[in-house]
Structures are given as structure tokens and as C-alpha cells.
Design a protein around this motif. Structure first.
Motif, PDB file in Angstrom:
ATOM      1  N   SER A 270     -24.581 -24.569  15.066  1.00 17.43           N
ATOM      2  CA  SER A 270     -23.902 -23.761  16.091  1.00 17.43           C
ATOM      3  C   SER A 270     -23.649 -24.599  17.339  1.00 17.43           C
ATOM      4  N   LYS A 271     -24.647 -25.361  17.745  1.00 18.75           N
ATOM      5  CA  LYS A 271     -24.511 -26.223  18.921  1.00 18.75           C
ATOM      6  C   LYS A 271     -23.455 -27.307  18.677  1.00 18.75           C
ATOM      7  N   ARG A 272     -23.455 -27.893  17.477  1.00 18.85           N
ATOM      8  CA  ARG A 272     -22.466 -28.923  17.141  1.00 18.85           C
ATOM      9  C   ARG A 272     -21.051 -28.353  17.180  1.00 18.85           C
ATOM     10  N   LEU A 273     -20.862 -27.151  16.625  1.00 18.13           N
ATOM     11  CA  LEU A 273     -19.536 -26.526  16.604  1.00 18.13           C
ATOM     12  C   LEU A 273     -19.033 -26.249  18.017  1.00 18.13           C
ATOM     13  N   THR A 274     -19.885 -25.740  18.882  1.00 20.95           N
ATOM     14  CA  THR A 274     -19.442 -25.486  20.256  1.00 20.95           C
ATOM     15  C   THR A 274     -19.150 -26.808  20.968  1.00 20.95           C
ATOM     16  N   GLY A 275     -19.896 -27.854  20.649  1.00 18.94           N
ATOM     17  CA  GLY A 275     -19.615 -29.166  21.212  1.00 18.94           C
ATOM     18  C   GLY A 275     -18.263 -29.725  20.779  1.00 18.94           C
ATOM     19  N   LEU A 276     -17.807 -29.318  19.604  1.00 17.90           N
ATOM     20  CA  LEU A 276     -16.500 -29.756  19.095  1.00 17.90           C
ATOM     21  C   LEU A 276     -15.348 -28.929  19.666  1.00 17.90           C
ATOM     22  N   GLY A 277     -15.671 -27.806  20.317  1.00 23.58           N
ATOM     23  CA  GLY A 277     -14.628 -26.978  20.917  1.00 23.58           C
ATOM     24  C   GLY A 277     -14.550 -25.563  20.393  1.00 23.58           C
ATOM     25  N   ALA A 278     -15.426 -25.175  19.460  1.00 20.24           N
ATOM     26  CA  ALA A 278     -15.444 -23.795  18.974  1.00 20.24           C
ATOM     27  C   ALA A 278     -16.080 -22.891  20.031  1.00 20.24           C
ATOM     28  N   LYS A 279     -15.704 -21.620  20.007  1.00 19.22           N
ATOM     29  CA  LYS A 279     -16.287 -20.634  20.920  1.00 19.22           C
ATOM     30  C   LYS A 279     -16.898 -19.509  20.096  1.00 19.22           C
ATOM     31  N   ALA A 280     -18.145 -19.166  20.413  1.00 17.89           N
ATOM     32  CA  ALA A 280     -18.805 -18.061  19.719  1.00 17.89           C
ATOM     33  C   ALA A 280     -18.131 -16.749  20.123  1.00 17.89           C
ATOM     34  N   VAL A 281     -17.845 -15.912  19.119  1.00 26.19           N
ATOM     35  CA  VAL A 281     -17.185 -14.633  19.349  1.00 26.19           C
ATOM     36  C   VAL A 281     -18.182 -13.488  19.193  1.00 26.19           C
TER      37      VAL A 281
ATOM     38  N   TRP B 202     -25.007 -14.490  10.739  1.00 23.60           N
ATOM     39  CA  TRP B 202     -23.809 -15.287  10.911  1.00 23.60           C
ATOM     40  C   TRP B 202     -23.274 -15.113  12.325  1.00 23.60           C
ATOM     41  N   THR B 203     -22.598 -16.136  12.771  1.00 24.61           N
ATOM     42  CA  THR B 203     -21.865 -16.084  14.032  1.00 24.61           C
ATOM     43  C   THR B 203     -20.399 -16.292  13.712  1.00 24.61           C
ATOM     44  N   THR B 204     -19.576 -15.433  14.270  1.00 24.63           N
ATOM     45  CA  THR B 204     -18.137 -15.630  14.183  1.00 24.63           C
ATOM     46  C   THR B 204     -17.741 -16.504  15.360  1.00 24.63           C
ATOM     47  N   PHE B 205     -17.050 -17.589  15.059  1.00 24.97           N
ATOM     48  CA  PHE B 205     -16.545 -18.515  16.063  1.00 24.97           C
ATOM     49  C   PHE B 205     -15.027 -18.459  16.064  1.00 24.97           C
ATOM     50  N   ALA B 206     -14.431 -18.979  17.133  1.00 22.16           N
ATOM     51  CA  ALA B 206     -12.989 -19.213  17.177  1.00 22.16           C
ATOM     52  C   ALA B 206     -12.778 -20.709  17.346  1.00 22.16           C
ATOM     53  N   ASP B 207     -11.847 -21.272  16.574  1.00 17.87           N
ATOM     54  CA  ASP B 207     -11.514 -22.699  16.726  1.00 17.87           C
ATOM     55  C   ASP B 207     -10.682 -22.877  18.004  1.00 17.87           C
ATOM     56  N   PRO B 208     -10.302 -24.086  18.361  1.00 14.66           N
ATOM     57  CA  PRO B 208      -9.573 -24.295  19.617  1.00 14.66           C
ATOM     58  C   PRO B 208      -8.255 -23.523  19.757  1.00 14.66           C
ATOM     59  N   GLU B 209      -7.681 -23.060  18.653  1.00 14.74           N
ATOM     60  CA  GLU B 209      -6.451 -22.259  18.734  1.00 14.74           C
ATOM     61  C   GLU B 209      -6.723 -20.771  18.516  1.00 14.74           C
ATOM     62  N   GLY B 210      -8.007 -20.377  18.455  1.00 14.01           N
ATOM     63  CA  GLY B 210      -8.357 -18.964  18.361  1.00 14.01           C
ATOM     64  C   GLY B 210      -8.542 -18.418  16.965  1.00 14.01           C
ATOM     65  N   ASN B 211      -8.433 -19.254  15.919  1.00 14.48           N
ATOM     66  CA  ASN B 211      -8.638 -18.792  14.541  1.00 14.48           C
ATOM     67  C   ASN B 211     -10.128 -18.576  14.302  1.00 14.48           C
TER      68      ASN B 211
END
Length: 121
Positions: free
Chosen positions: A80-91, A101-110
């Protein structure tokens, strides 16, 4: 003859930028020749999942995905920490008796989900 899934296509404002994010998330190399218009990430092994192809579209994302990726990990907090470091946002965070599970959004909101088993209490 059976039909097989060989890949997923993902709309993007900048195909190369979004493919670069997913390349880092999945530890898979970006295919040569990536541009803002099109980019791809192949899977060397079927266990890695299908090819991901990214295509530039003029319109922005406007609603919840009808299809999303589920990623599995045995190291939920670190990933989770690595993904947010790459630019994902926890939703959102979700916890059930045997899985979280955590739903994330990628840098374009997917949206995509990071999933892990929960240990028995």
C-alpha cells in the motif's frame, strides 16, 4: 475453437505516462516505442496476467470503472505504501473476516484493488 483473453485495453490521457505507472506497479517492463498515444506492457508468463495496452482518448474519465484490476499481496501495508509512493491514491478500505482490500485510483483516476488475506484471530 475457444476464445481467450489476451489483454486489457485502458483509456488514458497520456498512454506512456499511465503505462509507466503500471509498469512500476506490476514490476513489468514497458514495451519499447511507448508514446502519449499508445503504450503496452506485455506479460512474460501467463501467471503475470494479460498484456495491458494503453490508448490515448480525448475525453477524461467520468464515472466508476466497469472493469478494474485486482492485485494480490502477502505484504499489504508495505505494498500500500509503495503504491501511494508511485502516485496511487487510496479511495476506500474494506475489511471482511478473511480478507481485506483497499480500492486505489491510479494517476488518471482508474480504480483498482489491492487485496490480502486476513489472519485468523
Amino acid at each position: 475453437m475457444p476464445t481467450s483473453v489476451i489483454g486489457l485495453s485502458i483509456d488514458a490521457a497520456d498512454a506512456a505516462a499511465l503505462a509507466t505507472f503500471w509498469s512500476a506497479v506490476l514490476h513489468r517492463p514497458l514495451n519499447p516505442g511507448a508514446t502519449a498515444e499508445s503504450a503496452a506492457i506485455d506479460a512474460a508468463d501467463p501467471a503475470e496476467g494479460p498484456k495491458l495496452a494503453f490508448w490515448q482518448v480525448p475525453e477524461p474519465k467520468s464515472a466508476k470503472n466497469r472493469l478494474h484490476l485486482d492485485l494480490w499481496t502477502d505484504e499489504f501495508e508495505a505494498e500500500s505504501k509503495r503504491l501511494t509512493g508511485l502516485g496511487a491514491k487510496a479511495v476506500s478500505d474494506n475489511v471482511k473476516p478473511t480478507v481485506r482490500w483497499t480500492t486505489f485510483a491510479d494517476p488518471e483516476g482508474n480504480e483498482f484493488d489491492l487485496i490480502a488475506s486476513r489472519p485468523a484471530e
